[in-house]
Motif scaffolding. Structure first.
Motif, mmCIF file in Angstrom:
data_model
loop_
_atom_site.group_PDB
_atom_site.id
_atom_site.type_symbol
_atom_site.label_atom_id
_atom_site.label_comp_id
_atom_site.label_asym_id
_atom_site.label_seq_id
_atom_site.Cartn_x
_atom_site.Cartn_y
_atom_site.Cartn_z
ATOM 1 N N PHE A 151 0.822 -1.199 0.000
ATOM 2 C CA PHE A 151 0.000 0.000 0.000
ATOM 3 C C PHE A 151 0.861 1.257 0.000
ATOM 4 O O PHE A 151 0.628 2.177 -0.774
ATOM 5 C CB PHE A 151 -0.967 0.043 1.184
ATOM 6 N N MET A 152 1.826 1.306 0.895
ATOM 7 C CA MET A 152 2.637 2.518 1.027
ATOM 8 C C MET A 152 3.382 2.830 -0.270
ATOM 9 O O MET A 152 3.430 3.984 -0.692
ATOM 10 C CB MET A 152 3.625 2.387 2.190
ATOM 11 N N LEU A 153 3.957 1.822 -0.887
ATOM 12 C CA LEU A 153 4.701 2.070 -2.128
ATOM 13 C C LEU A 153 3.778 2.389 -3.297
ATOM 14 O O LEU A 153 4.069 3.265 -4.099
ATOM 15 C CB LEU A 153 5.582 0.870 -2.464
ATOM 16 N N GLY A 154 2.656 1.681 -3.382
ATOM 17 C CA GLY A 154 1.788 1.849 -4.537
ATOM 18 C C GLY A 154 0.863 3.046 -4.484
ATOM 19 O O GLY A 154 0.640 3.708 -5.498
ATOM 20 N N ALA A 155 0.339 3.337 -3.320
ATOM 21 C CA ALA A 155 -0.694 4.366 -3.247
ATOM 22 C C ALA A 155 -0.245 5.646 -2.564
ATOM 23 O O ALA A 155 -0.889 6.679 -2.723
ATOM 24 C CB ALA A 155 -1.917 3.812 -2.513
ATOM 25 N N SER A 156 0.836 5.596 -1.834
ATOM 26 C CA SER A 156 1.220 6.777 -1.075
ATOM 27 C C SER A 156 2.557 7.352 -1.520
ATOM 28 O O SER A 156 2.632 8.471 -1.989
ATOM 29 C CB SER A 156 1.258 6.432 0.418
ATOM 30 N N ILE A 157 3.605 6.581 -1.380
ATOM 31 C CA ILE A 157 4.947 7.103 -1.630
ATOM 32 C C ILE A 157 5.209 7.347 -3.111
ATOM 33 O O ILE A 157 5.656 8.426 -3.499
ATOM 34 C CB ILE A 157 6.006 6.150 -1.023
ATOM 35 N N SER A 158 4.933 6.350 -3.954
ATOM 36 C CA SER A 158 5.254 6.463 -5.380
ATOM 37 C C SER A 158 4.622 7.657 -6.081
ATOM 38 O O SER A 158 5.309 8.390 -6.788
ATOM 39 C CB SER A 158 4.887 5.177 -6.113
ATOM 40 N N PRO A 159 3.309 7.890 -5.930
ATOM 41 C CA PRO A 159 2.727 9.047 -6.630
ATOM 42 C C PRO A 159 3.375 10.374 -6.225
ATOM 43 O O PRO A 159 3.554 11.262 -7.050
ATOM 44 C CB PRO A 159 1.256 9.016 -6.215
ATOM 45 N N LYS A 160 3.737 10.489 -4.969
ATOM 46 C CA LYS A 160 4.351 11.733 -4.495
ATOM 47 C C LYS A 160 5.767 11.877 -5.018
ATOM 48 O O LYS A 160 6.170 12.955 -5.461
ATOM 49 C CB LYS A 160 4.334 11.775 -2.966
ATOM 50 N N LEU A 161 6.542 10.817 -4.968
ATOM 51 C CA LEU A 161 7.931 10.888 -5.420
ATOM 52 C C LEU A 161 8.047 11.011 -6.934
ATOM 53 O O LEU A 161 8.995 11.621 -7.433
ATOM 54 C CB LEU A 161 8.714 9.664 -4.937
ATOM 55 N N LEU A 162 7.110 10.436 -7.654
ATOM 56 C CA LEU A 162 7.133 10.504 -9.116
ATOM 57 C C LEU A 162 6.505 11.783 -9.654
ATOM 58 O O LEU A 162 6.481 12.005 -10.859
ATOM 59 C CB LEU A 162 6.432 9.283 -9.719
ATOM 60 N N GLY A 163 5.984 12.603 -8.749
ATOM 61 C CA GLY A 163 5.396 13.874 -9.178
ATOM 62 C C GLY A 163 4.119 13.701 -9.977
ATOM 63 O O GLY A 163 3.808 14.531 -10.844
ATOM 64 N N MET A 164 3.373 12.674 -9.686
ATOM 65 C CA MET A 164 2.115 12.444 -10.408
ATOM 66 C C MET A 164 1.118 13.553 -10.071
ATOM 67 O O MET A 164 1.008 13.967 -8.918
ATOM 68 C CB MET A 164 1.538 11.084 -10.040
ATOM 69 N N PRO A 165 0.389 14.027 -11.069
ATOM 70 C CA PRO A 165 -0.583 15.098 -10.828
ATOM 71 C C PRO A 165 -1.615 14.748 -9.766
ATOM 72 O O PRO A 165 -2.057 15.619 -9.018
ATOM 73 C CB PRO A 165 -1.251 15.302 -12.187
ATOM 74 N N VAL A 166 -1.993 13.467 -9.655
ATOM 75 C CA VAL A 166 -2.999 13.065 -8.677
ATOM 76 C C VAL A 166 -2.527 13.367 -7.255
ATOM 77 O O VAL A 166 -3.336 13.704 -6.390
ATOM 78 C CB VAL A 166 -3.384 11.580 -8.847
ATOM 79 N N ALA A 167 -1.236 13.282 -7.006
ATOM 80 C CA ALA A 167 -0.711 13.560 -5.659
ATOM 81 C C ALA A 167 -0.903 15.032 -5.313
ATOM 82 O O ALA A 167 -1.395 15.371 -4.231
ATOM 83 C CB ALA A 167 0.762 13.171 -5.569
ATOM 84 N N GLU A 168 -0.531 15.925 -6.221
ATOM 85 C CA GLU A 168 -0.689 17.361 -5.973
ATOM 86 C C GLU A 168 -2.159 17.760 -5.909
ATOM 87 O O GLU A 168 -2.546 18.585 -5.090
ATOM 88 C CB GLU A 168 0.027 18.187 -7.048
ATOM 89 N N GLU A 169 -2.988 17.144 -6.765
ATOM 90 C CA GLU A 169 -4.423 17.452 -6.751
ATOM 91 C C GLU A 169 -5.055 17.041 -5.418
ATOM 92 O O GLU A 169 -5.837 17.793 -4.843
ATOM 93 C CB GLU A 169 -5.123 16.726 -7.905
ATOM 94 N N THR A 170 -4.684 15.847 -4.945
ATOM 95 C CA THR A 170 -5.227 15.377 -3.678
ATOM 96 C C THR A 170 -4.768 16.268 -2.526
ATOM 97 O O THR A 170 -5.568 16.609 -1.645
ATOM 98 C CB THR A 170 -4.796 13.918 -3.425
ATOM 99 N N MET A 171 -3.494 16.642 -2.541
ATOM 100 C CA MET A 171 -2.970 17.524 -1.488
ATOM 101 C C MET A 171 -3.700 18.867 -1.510
ATOM 102 O O MET A 171 -4.021 19.419 -0.459
ATOM 103 C CB MET A 171 -1.466 17.722 -1.668
#
Length: 141
Positions: free
Chosen positions: A27-47
Motif C-alpha cells: 500500500f505505502m509504495l503503490g498508493a502513497s509514496i510512489s505518486p508523491k515521489l514521481l510527481g504524479m498530478p494526482v498527488a498534488e491534486e489530492t494535497m
C-alpha cells in the motif's frame, strides 16, 4: 520470557507478521509514496483538495519513504514504526480538518497503523515480550 508449548507458533507468527508488513509495504509504495515521489498530478491534486499548498507532496513523500525504509530494516523497525505513526496521525488530522468521511478517510490512517504495528508485533519477539497480548495466569498473581 514465556516458553512456547509448540515451536510452530513463533514461526507462524513471524510469517503472519511478514505478510502484514508486506501488505503495508504494497500500500505505502503503490498508493502513497510512489505518486508523491514521481510527481504524479494526482498527488498534488489530492494535497490541494486537502488544503495543502502546492509543492508539499514531494517533501511528504520523502518523509514517508525514510520512515518506511526505517520500518523495513529490522534493526531500526521500531524507530520507523514510531515515526510512521506520527505521519499517520498527521494524515488523520488533515482528513479531520478537511471534514472527510469518518470510516473511509479519517480512520484510514488508523487502519494502516494497526496493520503496520500488528506486522511488527508478530514478527518481532522482543516487541511481543514488551507488549504481551495476554499475560499468563502465573504472572497475574
Amino acid at each position: 520470557m514465556s516458553k512456547w508449548k509448540n515451536e510452530m507458533i513463533p514461526n507462524s507468527m513471524t510469517w503472519a507478521g511478514r505478510m502484514l508488513t508486506g501488505l503495508f509495504a504494497l500500500f505505502m509504495l503503490g498508493a502513497s509514496i510512489s505518486p508523491k515521489l514521481l510527481g504524479m498530478p494526482v498527488a498534488e491534486e489530492t494535497m490541494a483538495q486537502l488544503g495543502w499548498p502546492a509543492g508539499y507532496a514531494l517533501a511528504i513523500g520523502v518523509l514517508e519513504l525514510v520512515c518506511f525504509v526505517l520500518y523495513l530494516i529490522p534493526r531500526t523497525s521500531l524507530l520507523g514504526a514510531m515515526l510512521m505513526t506520527g505521519l499517520l496521525g498527521g494524515a488523520i488530522a488533515t482528513q479531520i480538518r478537511a471534514e472527510s468521511p469518518l470510516f473511509s478517510h479519517i480512520l484510514f490512517g488508523l487502519y494502516l497503523g494497526v496493520v503496520m504495528w500488528g506486522g511488527l508485533w508478530l514478527r518481532d519477539p522482543r516487541l511481543r515480550t514488551l507488549f504481551p497480548f495476554a499475560r499468563e495466569a502465573a504472572e497475574k498473581s
